[in-house]
Motif scaffolding. Structure first.
Motif, PDB file in Angstrom:
ATOM      1  N   LEU A  86       0.826  -1.213   0.000  1.00  0.00           N
ATOM      2  CA  LEU A  86       0.000   0.000   0.000  1.00  0.00           C
ATOM      3  C   LEU A  86       0.856   1.256   0.000  1.00  0.00           C
ATOM      4  O   LEU A  86       0.554   2.227  -0.704  1.00  0.00           O
ATOM      5  CB  LEU A  86      -0.928  -0.023   1.223  1.00  0.00           C
ATOM      6  CG  LEU A  86      -2.061  -1.054   1.184  1.00  0.00           C
ATOM      7  CD1 LEU A  86      -2.807  -1.069   2.512  1.00  0.00           C
ATOM      8  CD2 LEU A  86      -3.026  -0.759   0.044  1.00  0.00           C
ATOM      9  N   VAL A  87       1.944   1.270   0.797  1.00  0.00           N
ATOM     10  CA  VAL A  87       2.819   2.443   0.828  1.00  0.00           C
ATOM     11  C   VAL A  87       3.509   2.636  -0.522  1.00  0.00           C
ATOM     12  O   VAL A  87       3.640   3.761  -1.017  1.00  0.00           O
ATOM     13  CB  VAL A  87       3.856   2.301   1.959  1.00  0.00           C
ATOM     14  CG1 VAL A  87       4.911   3.389   1.864  1.00  0.00           C
ATOM     15  CG2 VAL A  87       3.157   2.384   3.315  1.00  0.00           C
ATOM     16  N   LEU A  88       3.960   1.561  -1.144  1.00  0.00           N
ATOM     17  CA  LEU A  88       4.565   1.673  -2.477  1.00  0.00           C
ATOM     18  C   LEU A  88       3.568   2.197  -3.495  1.00  0.00           C
ATOM     19  O   LEU A  88       3.907   3.028  -4.349  1.00  0.00           O
ATOM     20  CB  LEU A  88       5.092   0.303  -2.910  1.00  0.00           C
ATOM     21  CG  LEU A  88       6.374  -0.181  -2.231  1.00  0.00           C
ATOM     22  CD1 LEU A  88       6.720  -1.583  -2.697  1.00  0.00           C
ATOM     23  CD2 LEU A  88       7.532   0.776  -2.537  1.00  0.00           C
ATOM     24  N   ALA A  89       2.322   1.713  -3.399  1.00  0.00           N
ATOM     25  CA  ALA A  89       1.301   2.220  -4.318  1.00  0.00           C
ATOM     26  C   ALA A  89       1.044   3.712  -4.079  1.00  0.00           C
ATOM     27  O   ALA A  89       0.946   4.509  -5.032  1.00  0.00           O
ATOM     28  CB  ALA A  89       0.010   1.426  -4.153  1.00  0.00           C
ATOM     29  N   GLY A  90       0.967   4.127  -2.797  1.00  0.00           N
ATOM     30  CA  GLY A  90       0.777   5.552  -2.501  1.00  0.00           C
ATOM     31  C   GLY A  90       1.960   6.389  -2.941  1.00  0.00           C
ATOM     32  O   GLY A  90       1.795   7.485  -3.501  1.00  0.00           O
ATOM     33  N   GLY A  91       3.205   5.892  -2.705  1.00  0.00           N
ATOM     34  CA  GLY A  91       4.388   6.629  -3.142  1.00  0.00           C
ATOM     35  C   GLY A  91       4.451   6.760  -4.648  1.00  0.00           C
ATOM     36  O   GLY A  91       4.825   7.812  -5.184  1.00  0.00           O
ATOM     37  N   GLY A  92       4.083   5.683  -5.355  1.00  0.00           N
ATOM     38  CA  GLY A  92       4.056   5.763  -6.814  1.00  0.00           C
ATOM     39  C   GLY A  92       3.046   6.770  -7.311  1.00  0.00           C
ATOM     40  O   GLY A  92       3.299   7.503  -8.278  1.00  0.00           O
ATOM     41  N   LEU A 135       1.332  11.273   2.190  1.00  0.00           N
ATOM     42  CA  LEU A 135       1.907   9.934   2.099  1.00  0.00           C
ATOM     43  C   LEU A 135       2.201   9.365   3.485  1.00  0.00           C
ATOM     44  O   LEU A 135       2.001   8.172   3.743  1.00  0.00           O
ATOM     45  CB  LEU A 135       3.183   9.968   1.251  1.00  0.00           C
ATOM     46  CG  LEU A 135       3.897   8.627   1.049  1.00  0.00           C
ATOM     47  CD1 LEU A 135       2.965   7.648   0.335  1.00  0.00           C
ATOM     48  CD2 LEU A 135       5.191   8.817   0.266  1.00  0.00           C
ATOM     49  N   ALA A 136       2.685  10.200   4.412  1.00  0.00           N
ATOM     50  CA  ALA A 136       2.952   9.728   5.767  1.00  0.00           C
ATOM     51  C   ALA A 136       1.662   9.291   6.464  1.00  0.00           C
ATOM     52  O   ALA A 136       1.605   8.231   7.107  1.00  0.00           O
ATOM     53  CB  ALA A 136       3.651  10.830   6.570  1.00  0.00           C
TER      54      ALA A 136
END
Length: 411
Positions: A18-24, A110-111
């Protein structure tokens, strides 16, 4: 270092995804906005910049400044060049401020998204693994005293629901096996203890004092009969244990010829002694039948079926022995009328329709259970049916696997 619990592993996996998807998503938005932001700001600034006083007057409205991207270079006047530089600097400053603000807001978002993602992953993994925890706790609590407990998972159909139902089915089979084992142990102890008590009583009471030779002879005959019965019981128990272990090796056995030999022995003169009913008629139809298995165990199977058919028959009764090319051995006999509900009980060890008298030649109640065990060892299916009145008796069919299908391995 990997987390030690499945929930922590799933949380790490789900949270990272989920974090990678949000960062992308944040990176993609910043790239797309950066790509056209300067042009949009420059166009907006040049639209509202002060007019160049060439031919227009203030009453005619503001004149459009020359956009930075279309500045003609040498054709600009000093005033237009100054306006162009001011517009460019203003556009660049606005772009930097907008990008900085966008980056700051994106990182904060993102955080927050990362924290929510980790919490959501932890909650979701707990929901997913809850049935596994229920199964684990149930398995941890189980013992011989509470095998009746079941998971009974109330969940939509799925892999975990099937796992829980499979576990419940395994507990059903375990409870049946443990119950059968307990009954077998209790019955075996009783059956072995009773002959010993009879022998002790005969020796202590019958031989007390100075008995006459005739009494000693009667006691001697009684003790020998009880010893023979005990020996037969122990041999039956050993045979039952051997058949439960499965087959170590197999070979092709002519079951029709084996059945004919056992029939001649069981129905011959003197077979079963005084317990043999008078006037028995025998019907046989032995079609060629070859099966893969252990000849010794198959001999015991046929012998026990025929002995049971002879012992529990009636005077003038009938015995039928049949083999068919499709792999079925059938033994049927007349005799007492058996309620259909009692048939399955007769296949259990030490089950009889009449109380045991501990006389010579009396069965131990293991015949049909040994037959069922040997049939299972050969991968055969055993069915027993009560014959209707007035003939009565029992019909037992053993269906062996088709030719070319080996019996299950030992163990």
């Amino acid at each position: 270092m990997l987390p030690r619990s499945e929930r922590a592993r799933l949380t790490t996996l789900y949270g990272a995804l989920l974090v990678l998807a949000g960062g992308g998503l944040v990176a993609l938005l910043n790239v797309l906005v950066r790509k056209g932001l300067f042009r949009s700001i420059n166009q907006a600034v040049t639209t509202y910049a002060p007019a160049l006083h060439q031919t227009q007057t203030l009453r005619e409205g503001p004149a459009l400044a020359v956009p930075a991207q279309k500045a003609p270079g040498a054709a600009l006047t000093p005033e237009q060049l100054a306006t162009y530089r001011a517009t460019r600097d203003l556009s660049s400053a606005a772009e930097r401020a907008a990008l900085h603000e966008l980056l700051t807001v994106s990182l904060v978002a993102l955080a927050v998204f990362a924290v929510l993602s980790i919490w959501l992953a932890w909650w979701m993994s707990g929901r997913v693994l809850r049935p596994v925890g229920v199964i684990t706790e149930t398995a941890r609590r189980l013992s011989g005293a509470n095998l009746h407990e079941r998971i009974g998972l109330a969940a939509p159909p799925g892999e975990l629901k099937r796992l829980a139902d499979t576990f419940d089915g395994m507990l059903d089979r375990m409870e049946d096996l443990v119950g059968a084992q307990r009954r077998f142990a209790a019955n075996a102890a009783h059956e072995l203890r009773t002959p010993l008590a009879v022998q002790r009583a005969a020796a202590e009471i019958g031989l007390a004092g100075e008995p006459d030779p005739a009494k000693v002879a009667r006691i001697r005959e009684k003790l020998i009969g009880v010893a023979d019965s005990s020996e037969h019981l122990i041999e039956s128990l050993l045979l039952l244990a051997v058949s439960e272990e499965g087959l170590e090796s197999t070979r092709t056995v002519d079951l029709a010829a084996l059945a004919a030999a056992e029939l001649a022995e069981c129905t011959g003169e003197g077979a079963l002694g005084p317990d043999r009913p008078a006037g028995l008629s025998v019907e046989r139809a032995l079609a060629p039948l070859a099966v893969a298995g252990d000849r010794l165990l198959l001999g015991h199977l046929v012998r026990n079926l025929l002995a049971n058919a002879v012992r529990h028959n009636r005077p003038g009764g009938r015995i039928e022995l049949r083999t068919s090319p499709d792999g079925v051995l059938t033994v049927s006999n007349t005799g007492p009328v058996i309620p259909p509900g009692e048939v399955a009980r007769l296949l259990e060890p030490f089950r009889r329709r009449a109380e045991r008298r501990h006389t010579a030649g009396e069965g131990a109640g293991l015949g049909l259970s040994i037959v069922a065990s040997i049939a299972r060892a050969h991968g055969a299916a055993l069915t027993a049916e009560a014959n209707p009145a007035p003939s009565g008796g029992l019909t037992v069919r053993v269906r062996f696997p088709a030719a070319g299908s080996p019996p299950p391995p030992a163990g």
